[in-house]
Design an enzyme around this catalytic site. Structure first.
Site, PDB file in Angstrom:
ATOM      1  N   CYS A  88       7.891  -7.636  20.538  1.00 32.89           N
ATOM      2  CA  CYS A  88       7.395  -8.330  21.733  1.00 32.89           C
ATOM      3  C   CYS A  88       7.040  -7.299  22.811  1.00 32.89           C
ATOM      4  O   CYS A  88       7.484  -6.167  22.787  1.00 32.89           O
ATOM      5  CB  CYS A  88       8.469  -9.263  22.256  1.00 32.89           C
ATOM      6  SG  CYS A  88       9.076 -10.357  20.971  1.00 32.89           S
TER       7      CYS A  88
ATOM      8  N   ARG B  12      -0.156  -5.104  20.493  1.00 31.40           N
ATOM      9  CA  ARG B  12       1.019  -5.240  19.625  1.00 31.40           C
ATOM     10  C   ARG B  12       0.974  -6.529  18.818  1.00 31.40           C
ATOM     11  O   ARG B  12       1.750  -6.695  17.890  1.00 31.40           O
ATOM     12  CB  ARG B  12       2.298  -5.215  20.458  1.00 31.40           C
ATOM     13  CG  ARG B  12       2.500  -3.974  21.306  1.00 31.40           C
ATOM     14  CD  ARG B  12       3.521  -4.242  22.397  1.00 31.40           C
ATOM     15  NE  ARG B  12       4.863  -4.278  21.853  1.00 31.40           N
ATOM     16  CZ  ARG B  12       5.740  -3.280  21.956  1.00 31.40           C
ATOM     17  NH1 ARG B  12       5.391  -2.187  22.579  1.00 31.40           N
ATOM     18  NH2 ARG B  12       6.949  -3.367  21.445  1.00 31.40           N
TER      19      ARG B  12
ATOM     20  N   TRP C 196       6.341 -12.054  19.838  1.00 32.84           N
ATOM     21  CA  TRP C 196       5.997 -12.067  18.411  1.00 32.84           C
ATOM     22  C   TRP C 196       7.144 -12.825  17.759  1.00 32.84           C
ATOM     23  O   TRP C 196       8.248 -12.305  17.639  1.00 32.84           O
ATOM     24  CB  TRP C 196       5.904 -10.628  17.897  1.00 32.84           C
ATOM     25  CG  TRP C 196       5.698 -10.514  16.413  1.00 32.84           C
ATOM     26  CD1 TRP C 196       6.660 -10.340  15.457  1.00 32.84           C
ATOM     27  CD2 TRP C 196       4.475 -10.594  15.702  1.00 32.84           C
ATOM     28  NE1 TRP C 196       6.115 -10.307  14.209  1.00 32.84           N
ATOM     29  CE2 TRP C 196       4.770 -10.454  14.306  1.00 32.84           C
ATOM     30  CE3 TRP C 196       3.157 -10.784  16.064  1.00 32.84           C
ATOM     31  CZ2 TRP C 196       3.794 -10.484  13.322  1.00 32.84           C
ATOM     32  CZ3 TRP C 196       2.174 -10.801  15.066  1.00 32.84           C
ATOM     33  CH2 TRP C 196       2.507 -10.660  13.738  1.00 32.84           C
TER      34      TRP C 196
ATOM     35  N   ASN D  15      13.369  -8.820  23.431  1.00 35.30           N
ATOM     36  CA  ASN D  15      12.706  -8.307  22.228  1.00 35.30           C
ATOM     37  C   ASN D  15      13.824  -7.953  21.256  1.00 35.30           C
ATOM     38  O   ASN D  15      14.778  -7.288  21.635  1.00 35.30           O
ATOM     39  CB  ASN D  15      11.892  -7.052  22.592  1.00 35.30           C
ATOM     40  CG  ASN D  15      11.148  -6.490  21.380  1.00 35.30           C
ATOM     41  OD1 ASN D  15      11.049  -7.136  20.351  1.00 35.30           O
ATOM     42  ND2 ASN D  15      10.635  -5.290  21.523  1.00 35.30           N
ATOM     43  N   GLY D  16      13.726  -8.431  20.006  1.00 32.33           N
ATOM     44  CA  GLY D  16      14.750  -8.075  19.023  1.00 32.33           C
ATOM     45  C   GLY D  16      15.346  -9.328  18.387  1.00 32.33           C
ATOM     46  O   GLY D  16      14.770 -10.406  18.441  1.00 32.33           O
TER      47      GLY D  16
ATOM     48  N   GLU E  72       0.574   0.956  -5.984  1.00 33.28           N
ATOM     49  CA  GLU E  72       0.440   0.892  -4.514  1.00 33.28           C
ATOM     50  C   GLU E  72      -0.072   2.223  -3.976  1.00 33.28           C
ATOM     51  O   GLU E  72      -0.934   2.264  -3.092  1.00 33.28           O
ATOM     52  CB  GLU E  72       1.774   0.515  -3.879  1.00 33.28           C
ATOM     53  CG  GLU E  72       1.866   0.650  -2.371  1.00 33.28           C
ATOM     54  CD  GLU E  72       0.873  -0.184  -1.582  1.00 33.28           C
ATOM     55  OE1 GLU E  72       0.152  -1.008  -2.198  1.00 33.28           O
ATOM     56  OE2 GLU E  72       0.764   0.019  -0.358  1.00 33.28           O
TER      57      GLU E  72
ATOM     58  N   LYS F 152      -3.532   2.639  -1.749  1.00 33.02           N
ATOM     59  CA  LYS F 152      -3.590   3.282  -0.423  1.00 33.02           C
ATOM     60  C   LYS F 152      -4.677   4.346  -0.408  1.00 33.02           C
ATOM     61  O   LYS F 152      -5.428   4.470   0.558  1.00 33.02           O
ATOM     62  CB  LYS F 152      -2.221   3.880  -0.086  1.00 33.02           C
ATOM     63  CG  LYS F 152      -1.196   2.818   0.334  1.00 33.02           C
ATOM     64  CD  LYS F 152      -1.512   2.307   1.718  1.00 33.02           C
ATOM     65  CE  LYS F 152      -0.915   0.957   2.043  1.00 33.02           C
ATOM     66  NZ  LYS F 152      -1.442  -0.165   1.268  1.00 33.02           N
TER      67      LYS F 152
ATOM     68  N   GLU G 150      -8.171   2.606  -0.516  1.00 34.65           N
ATOM     69  CA  GLU G 150      -8.603   1.829   0.667  1.00 34.65           C
ATOM     70  C   GLU G 150      -8.705   2.697   1.924  1.00 34.65           C
ATOM     71  O   GLU G 150      -9.333   2.314   2.894  1.00 34.65           O
ATOM     72  CB  GLU G 150      -7.685   0.638   0.897  1.00 34.65           C
ATOM     73  CG  GLU G 150      -6.250   0.943   1.238  1.00 34.65           C
ATOM     74  CD  GLU G 150      -5.430  -0.331   1.484  1.00 34.65           C
ATOM     75  OE1 GLU G 150      -5.992  -1.377   1.840  1.00 34.65           O
ATOM     76  OE2 GLU G 150      -4.202  -0.276   1.316  1.00 34.65           O
TER      77      GLU G 150
ATOM     78  N   HIS H 186      -2.019   5.782 -24.609  1.00 32.05           N
ATOM     79  CA  HIS H 186      -2.809   4.707 -25.254  1.00 32.05           C
ATOM     80  C   HIS H 186      -4.240   4.664 -24.735  1.00 32.05           C
ATOM     81  O   HIS H 186      -4.899   3.626 -24.790  1.00 32.05           O
ATOM     82  CB  HIS H 186      -2.095   3.365 -25.041  1.00 32.05           C
ATOM     83  CG  HIS H 186      -0.733   3.329 -25.631  1.00 32.05           C
ATOM     84  ND1 HIS H 186      -0.487   3.233 -26.980  1.00 32.05           N
ATOM     85  CD2 HIS H 186       0.480   3.474 -25.044  1.00 32.05           C
ATOM     86  CE1 HIS H 186       0.811   3.267 -27.209  1.00 32.05           C
ATOM     87  NE2 HIS H 186       1.431   3.406 -26.057  1.00 32.05           N
TER      88      HIS H 186
ATOM     89  N   LYS I  68      -7.899  -7.122   7.880  1.00 31.24           N
ATOM     90  CA  LYS I  68      -6.428  -7.150   7.864  1.00 31.24           C
ATOM     91  C   LYS I  68      -5.924  -8.396   7.140  1.00 31.24           C
ATOM     92  O   LYS I  68      -4.940  -8.360   6.427  1.00 31.24           O
ATOM     93  CB  LYS I  68      -5.863  -7.136   9.291  1.00 31.24           C
ATOM     94  CG  LYS I  68      -4.344  -7.154   9.357  1.00 31.24           C
ATOM     95  CD  LYS I  68      -3.744  -5.961   8.639  1.00 31.24           C
ATOM     96  CE  LYS I  68      -2.237  -6.014   8.554  1.00 31.24           C
ATOM     97  NZ  LYS I  68      -1.713  -4.977   7.623  1.00 31.24           N
TER      98      LYS I  68
HETATM   99  C1  AGP Z   1      -3.015  -3.626   1.640  1.00 27.28           C
HETATM  100  O1  AGP Z   1      -2.991  -2.370   2.271  1.00 27.28           O
HETATM  101  C2  AGP Z   1      -4.220  -4.466   2.043  1.00 27.28           C
HETATM  102  N1  AGP Z   1      -4.293  -4.611   3.417  1.00 27.28           N
HETATM  103  C3  AGP Z   1      -4.273  -5.762   1.240  1.00 27.28           C
HETATM  104  O2  AGP Z   1      -4.131  -5.445  -0.122  1.00 27.28           O
HETATM  105  C4  AGP Z   1      -3.206  -6.819   1.599  1.00 27.28           C
HETATM  106  O3  AGP Z   1      -1.945  -6.389   1.160  1.00 27.28           O
HETATM  107  C5  AGP Z   1      -3.571  -8.131   0.878  1.00 27.28           C
HETATM  108  O4  AGP Z   1      -4.838  -8.538   1.343  1.00 27.28           O
HETATM  109  C6  AGP Z   1      -2.557  -9.232   1.126  1.00 27.28           C
HETATM  110  O5  AGP Z   1      -2.475  -9.524   2.493  1.00 27.28           O
HETATM  111  P1  AGP Z   1      -1.253 -10.448   3.001  1.00 27.28           P
HETATM  112  O6  AGP Z   1       0.003  -9.714   2.693  1.00 27.28           O
HETATM  113  O7  AGP Z   1      -1.494 -10.624   4.470  1.00 27.28           O
HETATM  114  O8  AGP Z   1      -1.342 -11.744   2.243  1.00 27.28           O
END
Ligand code: AGP
Length: 614
Positions: A2, A27, A75, A101-102, A484, A488, A491, A507, A609
């Site tokens: 927050c 934030r 938040w 906040n917390g 993962e 990273k 992307e 394989h 996002k």
């Molecule tokens: C991960 O770095 C990406 N931003 C993307 O794969 C994300 O994890 C995926 O779109 C799922 O989003 P969510 O967790 O908001 O559902």
């Protein structure tokens, strides 16, 4: 987290406070409010939604002039994001206003005590409990500073509290434990805030408060004590950041800031999960124990990074509960005509709670009468709203498109679900669960230890900034981390990268390996002899074909040394917890490599996002 602002001085507090909140909008928040001290009383207003909603409410019903006030952007953690749960919260008589906040871990017991004493608590929040306690302490003859000290001695958890007393127009009082609070030192005026961005247009001289401290500001004075009232020291500093840097807490990118927030995010996600007897309690778990005992299959559904947290969680959940656990990409799940019954628990993992693929998948599951549980970081978002139960992660807003602290806290929440199921179904004894929780409690410090080794990873990333293809290898719970790590890099650095189960290389994929190709290898802890030895064989295979091996292995594992061109050490933890550590160097690696190529890691090309389209 927050946003918090407090002010006392010659200016109109409403303007200073709301402008300060505007500086904290980055934030992320879902409601906002302000409280002013005027004519022996509190005048306040608060609205769900953005600051524009608060501005409109105040325009429709103006607040009085005042030179002392506090404000908050929330938040949501406890309680949905609505007007009633927005801060500030008032005491029973409306004499005190408080923002927070917390997470106050023991708020339920304190709430029961207040209600037994006749208090009417109007919201679902832990904050309102503290406001009522504060006002009760005042009515006992204490001043606001003494009341704050007394209340803080009773609270458990993480909190920044800022309060005003309608009958004391000259001071604002605040306190902190495991949550940020800074003082802005002006000329004839002083400020309080959750971060310096709120007041650096007024002053760049600040005080950073220490743990368990109470601060009282008036126009010309700042007094700092501990929770017992003894004088305490705060650390003075000068803010030389510009506003943009201040919003990122001095980091160059939100993503870097969020990588480094992970110890706090993990700690906050573990807060409030145990009752006084030490048993797990998931207060948003709206499925009965009987419902949970009848589950005969679990399906984790998610997308992207969230999907990988599900792949990690599968190992733990099956091991602890002995319930078959599948992990599915949400966009594939609903089209494959899955076998779903009333005894299937579908778990939707989503940081944003708005991912359309995941949302459509849970709607399908509910139509098949399956139970749906959401694991989500965004209180009040669509996926939790359409689920039977929810476990919120408490990572705070994740601004960077690439999920980092969201991912780590998703693993924590999935593990809490697994342990809770084991507790309810008796597949783990209480002491076994307590032992695993104790291991989880150590993770914030161990994640911090990995972060402290960032320089080595950053140097490697800059060396490899011209790489055109990178492979990531892992086994067991290390395999999803390989996936993962590759995501990273893709992307953020726009480099081809691929994660493999190390056993799969021979394989086919090993044909990819060329001289000098970077191959990042995640080595399981030695406790798993079978896996450890096989992972080393995999590393030997790629090395024999010219790969440059970057090896992540636990401290003390000297068997890997001959096969590592670069060796990144991880603290020793049990197998199931290693993913929470091994992912961190991969996040740092991708972030640094991308920024060394001049990329915007907060807003990578082509990405959003939250993917709210199917
Ligand atoms: C991960 O770095 C990406 N931003 C993307 O794969 C994300 O994890 C995926 O779109 C799922 O989003 P969510 O967790 O908001 O559902």
């Amino acid at each position: 987290m927050c946003g918090i602002v407090g002010y006392v001085g010659p200016k109109q507090a409403q303007g200073v406070v709301i402008e300060g909140l505007r500086r904290l909008e980055y934030r992320g928040y879902d409601s906002a409010g302000v409280a002013l001290v005027h004519d022996g009383a509190i005048a306040s207003d608060k609205k769900a939604g953005k600051l524009a909603n608060l501005d409109k409410a105040i325009a429709d019903a103006p607040l009085p002039e005042s030179t002392t006030g506090i404000g908050h952007t929330r938040w949501a953690t406890h309680g949905a994001p609505n007007d009633r749960n927005a801060h500030p919260h008032l005491g029973q008589q409306g004499r005190v206003a408080l923002v927070h906040n917390g997470i106050i871990e023991n708020f339920a017991a304190l709430r029961s005590e207040l209600e037994a004493a006749g208090h009417d608590l109007l919201s679902e929040t832990d904050t309102e409990v503290a406001a009522h306690l504060l006002e009760s302490a005042l009515s006992g003859g204490a001043n606001l500073t003494e009341a704050m000290q007394a209340v803080c001695r009773r609270l458990e958890g993480a909190f920044t509290l800022v309060a005003v007393d309608g009958q004391d127009p000259d001071r604002v009082v605040a306190a902190r434990r495991n949550s940020p609070l800074v003082v802005g030192l002006g000329e004839g005026e002083n400020f309080l805030a959750s971060d310096v961005a709120a007041f650096i247009e007024h002053t760049r001289d600040a005080l950073e408060l220490g743990q368990d401290q109470v601060v009282t500001i008036t126009r010309d004075d700042v007094e700092v004590t501990d929770f017992d009232g003894a004088p305490a020291e705060a650390k003075a500093f000068h803010v030389d950041w510009d506003l943009s840097a201040a919003e990122k807490d001095g980091y160059d990118w939100f993503m870097r800031k969020e990588i480094h927030e992970q110890p706090r995010a993990v700690a906050d996600s573990l807060l409030g999960r145990r009752n006084e007897e030490g048993f797990l309690q998931l207060d948003e778990m709206r499925l009965s124990d009987q419902d949970l005992r009848e589950i005969d299959k679990i399906i984790l559904i998610a997308c992207g990074t969230a999907f990988y947290s599900g792949l990690v969680a599968k190992y733990a959940i099956e091991h602890w509960t002995r319930i078959p656990c599948e992990v599915e990409l949400a966009h594939e799940f609903r089209y494959r005509d899955p076998i779903l019954t009333r005894d299937t628990l579908v778990v939707a993992i989503s940081q944003s709670g708005e991912t359309a693929d995941t949302l459509m998948a849970i709607r399908h599951a509910r139509q098949q009468r399956s139970k749906v549980l959401a694991i989500c970081n965004t209180n009040g978002s669509t996926i939790p709203r359409e689920s039977d139960a929810v476990i919120y992660t408490h990572a705070g807003p994740e601004i960077g498109v690439a999920s980092t602290k969201g991912f780590l806290t998703q693993i924590v929440a999935c593990y809490l679900l697994g342990l809770y199921l084991a507790q309810v179904r008796g597949t783990k004894f209480g002491d076994e669960i307590a032992s695993i929780m104790a291991q989880l409690d150590r993770m914030p410090k161990l994640v911090q230890k990995v972060l402290d080794g960032a320089d080595q990873v950053h140097e490697l990333a800059r060396e490899l900034s011209d790489a055109t293809s990178v492979l990531f290898l892992g086994r067991h719970v290390g395999y999803p981390i390989a996936l993962e790590g590759a995501l990273k890099l893709k992307e953020l650095a726009y480099i081809h990268a691929e994660g493999f189960a190390a056993g799969e290389l021979k394989h086919g994929p090993i044909a990819l390996v060329e001289e000098g190709m970077p191959v990042i290898c995640i080595v399981p802890p030695r406790g798993r002899d079978m896996l450890h030895g096989k992972m080393i064989s995999g590393i030997q295979e790629v090395r024999a074909r010219g790969a440059r091996t970057i090896v992540l292995a636990e401290e003390g594992d000297d068997e890997v040394t001959p096969y590592a061109d670069v060796l990144v050490r991880l603290p020793q933890v049990p197998t199931l917890l290693q993913p929470m550590l091994s992912v961190v160097p991969l996040q740092l690696f991708a972030c640094e490599l991308a920024t060394s190529k001049g990329h915007d890691v907060d807003q990578p090309r082509n990405l959003a996002k939250s993917v709210t389209v199917e």
